[in-house]
Scaffold this motif. Sequence first.
Motif, PDB file in Angstrom:
ATOM      1  N   THR A   1      78.629  50.094  33.343  1.00 22.11           N
ATOM      2  CA  THR A   1      78.634  49.462  34.666  1.00 22.11           C
ATOM      3  C   THR A   1      78.492  50.515  35.768  1.00 22.11           C
ATOM      4  N   TYR A   2      79.184  51.636  35.563  1.00 25.82           N
ATOM      5  CA  TYR A   2      79.126  52.728  36.540  1.00 25.82           C
ATOM      6  C   TYR A   2      77.698  53.257  36.688  1.00 25.82           C
ATOM      7  N   GLU A   3      77.035  53.489  35.554  1.00 28.34           N
ATOM      8  CA  GLU A   3      75.673  54.031  35.574  1.00 28.34           C
ATOM      9  C   GLU A   3      74.663  52.982  36.046  1.00 28.34           C
ATOM     10  N   LEU A   4      74.864  51.756  35.621  1.00 27.30           N
ATOM     11  CA  LEU A   4      73.949  50.666  36.019  1.00 27.30           C
ATOM     12  C   LEU A   4      73.942  50.511  37.542  1.00 27.30           C
ATOM     13  N   ALA A   5      75.108  50.578  38.161  1.00 27.86           N
ATOM     14  CA  ALA A   5      75.195  50.440  39.626  1.00 27.86           C
ATOM     15  C   ALA A   5      74.358  51.509  40.310  1.00 27.86           C
TER      16      ALA A   5
ATOM     17  N   SER B   1      79.955  47.542  43.908  1.00 29.49           N
ATOM     18  CA  SER B   1      79.117  47.558  42.713  1.00 29.49           C
ATOM     19  C   SER B   1      79.438  48.791  41.863  1.00 29.49           C
ATOM     20  N   GLY B   2      79.561  48.574  40.559  1.00 32.26           N
ATOM     21  CA  GLY B   2      79.866  49.663  39.637  1.00 32.26           C
ATOM     22  C   GLY B   2      81.348  49.839  39.362  1.00 32.26           C
ATOM     23  N   ARG B   3      82.190  49.103  40.102  1.00 28.91           N
ATOM     24  CA  ARG B   3      83.631  49.311  39.994  1.00 28.91           C
ATOM     25  C   ARG B   3      84.275  48.389  38.950  1.00 28.91           C
TER      26      ARG B   3
ATOM     27  N   LYS C   1      84.553  57.278  35.155  1.00 29.49           N
ATOM     28  CA  LYS C   1      83.555  57.322  36.234  1.00 29.49           C
ATOM     29  C   LYS C   1      82.938  58.716  36.275  1.00 29.49           C
ATOM     30  N   ASP C   2      82.723  59.263  35.073  1.00 27.28           N
ATOM     31  CA  ASP C   2      82.139  60.587  34.955  1.00 27.28           C
ATOM     32  C   ASP C   2      80.620  60.454  34.851  1.00 27.28           C
ATOM     33  N   GLY C   3      79.929  60.961  35.870  1.00 25.07           N
ATOM     34  CA  GLY C   3      78.475  60.812  35.958  1.00 25.07           C
ATOM     35  C   GLY C   3      77.728  61.351  34.747  1.00 25.07           C
TER      36      GLY C   3
END
Length: 318
Positions: free
Chosen positions: A213-217, A282-284, A299-301
């Motif tokens: 979800t984090y990356e998709l956002a 978004s992404g949260r 939430k590590d890129g």
Amino acid sequence: MSCFLLAVGIAVGVGFVFHHVVVKGRRCTSETMLHGKTAIVTGSNTGIGKTTAIDLAKRGARVILACRSVQRGEIALAEVMRESGSNNVVFMQLDLGSLRSVRSFAETFLKIEPRLDLLINNAGIYLQGKTEDNLGMMFGVNHIGHFLLTNLLLERLKECGPSRVVSVASVGHNVGSIDFGCLNAHKALGTGTSFFPVVKIYCDSKLCNVLFTYELAKRLQGTDVTCYCLHPGAINSELARNANTVFAAVLKLIRGFFFKNTVQGAQTTLHCALQEGLEPYSGRYFSNCSVRDVYSKAKDGDTAKKLWELSERLSGLV
Ligand SMILES: NC(=O)c1ccc[n+]([C@@H]2O[C@H](COP(=O)([O-])OP(=O)(O)OC[C@H]3O[C@@H](n4cnc5c(N)ncnc54)[C@H](OP(=O)(O)O)[C@@H]3O)[C@@H](O)[C@H]2O)c1
Ligand SMILES: *[C@@H]1O[C@H](CO)[C@@H](O)[C@H](O)[C@H]1NC(C)=O
């Protein structure tokens, strides 16, 4: 004697408050209606997926029940129609443990359905083993199947924006980790088969949902599509049906009192799907119908990007 009665009274009172405040949690208060909109809910033949589908259908959405078993799917279809009072509900077969099935579902859907406004990645499994494509079962079903499905439907979501992707993760992601060595060697998050390693693999797969979800956002910036993930609460559902018997027996004892029912369990999913003004989030990750912070590992890129690229390869997307 009166002290004893007082103690009992306090215990009952605390229990009541605990049950109604802590267990129950907040409700989705959005009054958004969905006439003319289409939603897919994966794993909607039972559990919180089914109650989510019923709520969306009541709001006027066209709801696609994406379930793996034709028999269970068709029984649920009748139930969702009856409970929601809507005829605008359809069943389409989808086995997330089969890349071929995910592709064929997406192909059929894109051919016959003109819109997609909400994709609810709800299905989840607690079971060690391998999928049809030799992926670890929980990694394959909980993460890779939804990863491929979302990507195959992304263009349609963009065309229909504002649209949303909602993925049901878990608070368990907090104890998860991503072992890329194991993923590269075994296409699985772990290879253990005893109680704790299997619980750990489930939690790892839920961390995949949060990182996805984090990356998709990030990748959706500049589009009209937003995405969210969530913990639904501890729910009295069928999720533990494959758990070992001692664990299942303990759960059975406590879950009527400590766990939410499946209507309560659908509230945070509905909040993420329906609440107006969530776009900046978004992404949260959400829990109890509110946005929550997560540990840095969720939430590590770099990890999120690495997982995305590995998932593209393992799902045959590139
Ligand atoms: N229950 C909890 O306390 C809890 C806590 C945190 C997070 N969650 C998450 O909430 C979500 C919903 O779970 P639930 O509690 O409602 O569990 P559930 O009652 O077991 O429902 C899970 C659904 O997923 C479906 N599913 C499993 N494997 C599938 C596959 N290969 N392809 C397509 N669908 C598949 C199941 O279909 P079948 O009936 O055919 O197996 C079922 O419809 C899951 O993602 C779970 O991880 C649950
Ligand atoms: C959910 O939020 C409500 C209202 O803010 C609070 O009273 C309740 O304790 C919370 N429940 C959980 C399980 O966090």
